[in-house]
Design an enzyme around this catalytic site. Structure first.
Site, PDB file in Angstrom:
ATOM      1  N   HIS A  83      63.659  87.796 -73.511  1.00  0.00           N
ATOM      2  CA  HIS A  83      62.202  88.001 -73.497  1.00  0.00           C
ATOM      3  C   HIS A  83      61.869  89.475 -73.668  1.00  0.00           C
ATOM      4  O   HIS A  83      60.894  89.832 -74.324  1.00  0.00           O
ATOM      5  CB  HIS A  83      61.602  87.505 -72.172  1.00  0.00           C
ATOM      6  CG  HIS A  83      61.752  86.031 -71.950  1.00  0.00           C
ATOM      7  ND1 HIS A  83      62.623  85.506 -71.024  1.00  0.00           N
ATOM      8  CD2 HIS A  83      61.139  84.973 -72.532  1.00  0.00           C
ATOM      9  CE1 HIS A  83      62.535  84.182 -71.039  1.00  0.00           C
ATOM     10  NE2 HIS A  83      61.642  83.836 -71.946  1.00  0.00           N
ATOM     11  N   SER A 137      66.584  80.823 -70.000  1.00  0.00           N
ATOM     12  CA  SER A 137      66.163  80.758 -68.590  1.00  0.00           C
ATOM     13  C   SER A 137      66.962  79.689 -67.853  1.00  0.00           C
ATOM     14  O   SER A 137      67.134  79.757 -66.640  1.00  0.00           O
ATOM     15  CB  SER A 137      64.671  80.440 -68.502  1.00  0.00           C
ATOM     16  OG  SER A 137      63.944  81.439 -69.177  1.00  0.00           O
TER      17      SER A 137
END
Ligand code: PAF
Length: 279
Positions: free
Chosen positions: A34, A185
């Site tokens: 990210h 994630s």
């Protein structure tokens, strides 16, 4: 910021200063991948807005919505370090005031029902609907998406073109751990043993790449060989597509190809992709 009105105020103020806006849509539980999106966004704009929203509409009834990792405080700290001041973290009620089964939906069409969309029915309709809402809310000049979900990136680009949305979509290369595992994630749910098993995905892609000069079938066979060598990997799909059309390529294909793999390791579903050229 948790409201659409507040994020619009921030964007309006930046626009009146003549600044360019970038959007990085995320579902939080932020990692280096990210942050690479944020870095790319900073290269294209003066103000970077990061949205953090675990979008219920893109999870099927048997999927991991409830257990999807959420850590807003840690996300805020990482984004502050990365120089992001504008975080849009709405509630589900703010995004879907009439409920997550929103009556107006952006559909991904046939391409939303193959590969990732075949295993995750409705997933890309949920993705495109929320991305289109975020693009309308933030009205950015640029929006950044990871290349790891190649099908998502392709569909977002196509939606923006089909619906004449005035935004540039920037694809950002996948960030990997030193041993090759693509960051996700969901990696935090991999136990030590499963994490080693998960490396099979990137190794399969490498094997496919090493066989690219012998054509598509050789690429698939090489990747399948790697996957079959580890019984801990339950393969969902392995496919080779043309990045320009996302159509499956045949043996006669020459030029760039994207190899896509999805598999379950333990109870974690992982995807990975890599682009090669068939001479
Ligand atoms: O890739 C993701 O994290 C999500 O699909 C996105 C683009 C933030 C939409 O919810």
């Amino acid at each position: 910021m948790t409201t659409i009105a507040a994020v619009r105020d921030v964007v309006h103020a930046a626009r009146s200063r003549g600044e360019r806006i970038a959007l990085v849509p995320t579902m939080g539980a932020l990692h280096e991948g990210h942050l690479a999106l944020v870095e790319a966004a900073h290269e294209h704009a003066d103000v970077v807005v990061v949205s953090i929203f675990v979008n219920p509409m893109q999870f099927g009834p048997t999927e991991d919505l409830a257990r999807y990792p959420r850590d807003l405080d840690a996300d805020r700290a990482r984004l502050a370090e990365a120089g992001v001041a504008a975080i849009f973290a709405p509630t589900a009620e703010e995004m879907y005031p009439t409920g997550a089964a929103s009556p107006t939906v952006v559909t991904a069409g046939h391409l939303g029902t193959v590969l990732e969309g075949r295993s995750r029915r409705g997933h890309y309709d949920g993705v495109l609907t929320v991305v289109s809402k975020l693009l309308h809310i933030v009205a950015p000049d640029v929006a950044c998406f990871g290349e790891k979900d190649a099908q998502q990136l392709f569909l977002v680009r196509r939606m923006v073109r089909d619906l004449d949305m005035p935004v540039e979509i920037v694809g950002v290369p996948t960030v990997r751990d030193a041993d090759g595992l693509a960051l996700s994630s969901r990696n935090r749910f991999l136990s030590g043993h499963d994490r080693r098993t998960a490396l099979t995905l990137s190794r399969a892609l490498e094997a496919a790449g090493a066989s690219a000069d012998r054509g598509v079938e050789a690429m698939i066979a090489a990747a399948q060989g790697v996957i079959q060598s580890d019984t801990g990997v339950q393969l969902d799909y392995l496919a080779v597509v043309d990045p320009a059309t996302f159509a499956f390529v045949g043996e006669a294909h020459h030029g760039p190809v994207q190899v896509l793999v999805a598999a379950r390791v333990g109870d974690v579903r992982l995807i990975d992709t890599a682009t090669f050229a068939i001479p």
